[in-house]
Write a protein that holds these residues in place. Structure first.
Motif, PDB file in Angstrom:
ATOM      1  N   SER A 135       0.841  -1.199   0.000  1.00 39.11           N
ATOM      2  CA  SER A 135       0.000   0.000   0.000  1.00 39.11           C
ATOM      3  C   SER A 135       0.873   1.245   0.000  1.00 39.11           C
ATOM      4  O   SER A 135       2.055   1.190   0.341  1.00 39.11           O
ATOM      5  CB  SER A 135      -0.927   0.005   1.222  1.00 39.11           C
ATOM      6  N   ARG A 137       1.873   5.158   1.171  1.00 41.97           N
ATOM      7  CA  ARG A 137       1.843   6.067   2.313  1.00 41.97           C
ATOM      8  C   ARG A 137       1.611   7.471   1.763  1.00 41.97           C
ATOM      9  O   ARG A 137       2.404   7.976   0.975  1.00 41.97           O
ATOM     10  CB  ARG A 137       3.148   5.987   3.095  1.00 41.97           C
ATOM     11  N   ASP A 139       0.317  11.541   2.640  1.00 41.05           N
ATOM     12  CA  ASP A 139       0.106  12.582   3.649  1.00 41.05           C
ATOM     13  C   ASP A 139      -0.302  13.871   2.946  1.00 41.05           C
ATOM     14  O   ASP A 139       0.452  14.401   2.121  1.00 41.05           O
ATOM     15  CB  ASP A 139       1.377  12.809   4.470  1.00 41.05           C
ATOM     16  N   THR A 144       4.377   9.895   0.297  1.00 43.05           N
ATOM     17  CA  THR A 144       5.522   9.993   1.211  1.00 43.05           C
ATOM     18  C   THR A 144       6.259   8.667   1.360  1.00 43.05           C
ATOM     19  O   THR A 144       7.335   8.628   1.953  1.00 43.05           O
ATOM     20  CB  THR A 144       5.063  10.459   2.600  1.00 43.05           C
ATOM     21  N   HIS A 147       4.384   0.864   1.648  1.00 43.29           N
ATOM     22  CA  HIS A 147       4.518  -0.304   2.502  1.00 43.29           C
ATOM     23  C   HIS A 147       4.861  -1.513   1.643  1.00 43.29           C
ATOM     24  O   HIS A 147       4.208  -1.769   0.619  1.00 43.29           O
ATOM     25  CB  HIS A 147       3.223  -0.576   3.275  1.00 43.29           C
ATOM     26  N   ALA A 156       7.790  -0.106   6.248  1.00 47.22           N
ATOM     27  CA  ALA A 156       7.296   1.219   5.883  1.00 47.22           C
ATOM     28  C   ALA A 156       8.471   2.006   5.320  1.00 47.22           C
ATOM     29  O   ALA A 156       9.348   2.458   6.061  1.00 47.22           O
ATOM     30  CB  ALA A 156       6.702   1.917   7.100  1.00 47.22           C
ATOM     31  N   ASP A 158      10.220   5.141   3.294  1.00 40.29           N
ATOM     32  CA  ASP A 158      10.079   6.522   2.855  1.00 40.29           C
ATOM     33  C   ASP A 158      10.414   6.608   1.375  1.00 40.29           C
ATOM     34  O   ASP A 158      11.369   5.984   0.904  1.00 40.29           O
ATOM     35  CB  ASP A 158      11.017   7.439   3.643  1.00 40.29           C
TER      36      ASP A 158
END
Length: 265
Positions: A135, A137, A139, A144, A147, A156, A158
């Motif tokens: 999935s 991430r 924001d 950002t 996963h 997770a 970046d």
């Protein structure tokens, strides 16, 4: 010739003509249309996580248009072929961080590239994860990170940019939406004119199908020749057609004779 464009719209207009519009907005008025799309247009295999479409071309890439846009960025690259490894090696010294993700430990890339990648991993220059995209991430509407699932563990990561190099696969694309009769993702045609179910639209080559179809280049030339005669009759039904043979055509014989006279032998 109009290159670098994909036909997005084909619609019949008044008088039996057709309006063809491309991805760049180029529009054509056509008396007849020949579709010679092979097995379809080749599209990138997408990353397949919810919401990815919204970031394609900005933060999620299936090809690199300008490598400098990725310099100094946090990158996650997916894939195990030459494209994935080549860009990993190219961007590793220029990225802020780089993680390579592949679903299995074996790679399809050149052995030398794989060896160099493993050296960079061992030196701590890049990270490798054997896993799958799970999935995104997000924001405030901005990507950002992503996963990645490795067995039962979830990472997770970046990321400012995600590059997915899963190869290409053929798709009919917009052709499937033009109201032309299909059979197993191919356009049905007759074997007299190689016309589709829509009068004035013809199909030749691997994109068409009919009883006894053979996907050979030779067959494609045969289909194109018959389609050309059919198109002339479609556009000018009152005009008489002439079929000339290479061995008996006065024009051909005249050109052949001229060629012999000019020959140094």
């Amino acid at each position: 010739m109009h290159l670098g464009q994909e036909v997005k719209e084909l619609a019949q207009v008044e008088g039996g003509r057709f309006r063809v519009r491309t991805s760049l907005g180029t529009t054509f008025d056509c008396g007849a249309v020949v579709i010679a799309a092979g097995v379809g247009s080749f599209q990138p295999r997408r990353i397949g996580v919810p919401g990815a479409e919204a970031f394609e071309g900005s933060s999620i890439h299936y090809r690199v248009k300008n490598a400098s846009d990725l310099h100094g960025r946090k990158l996650v690259i997916f894939g195990g072929g030459d494209s994935a490894l080549d860009w990993t090696l190219e961007l590793a010294p220029k990225a802020q961080s780089l993680t390579l993700v592949h679903r299995r430990p074996e790679f399809r890339a050149a052995p030398a590239s794989v060896a160099r990648m493993r050296e960079l991993v061992a030196a701590g220059r890049i990270r490798f994860i054997q896993g799958l995209a799970d999935s995104l991430r997000i924001d405030s509407g901005k990507l950002t990170g992503i996963h990645v699932k490795e067995g039962t563990q979830m990472h997770a990561l970046d990321a400012d940019h995600v590059c997915a190099f899963f190869g290409l696969h053929p798709k009919l694309g917009p052709i499937a939406e033009w109201g032309i009769a299909l059979e197993k993702k191919a356009l049905l045609v007759d074997t007299e004119k190689f016309q589709t179910s829509v009068p004035g639209i013809f199909a030749v080559g691997d994109i068409n199908t009919y009883p006894g179809k053979k996907k050979l280049i030779l067959s494609g030339f045969h289909e194109a020749a018959l389609a050309a005669f059919a198109i002339q009759h479609h556009l000018y039904p009152e005009k008489k057609q002439f079929l000339q043979y290479t061995t008996t055509s006065p024009i051909m014989r005249s050109e052949e004779h001229t060629s012999e006279l000019q020959s140094p032998i």
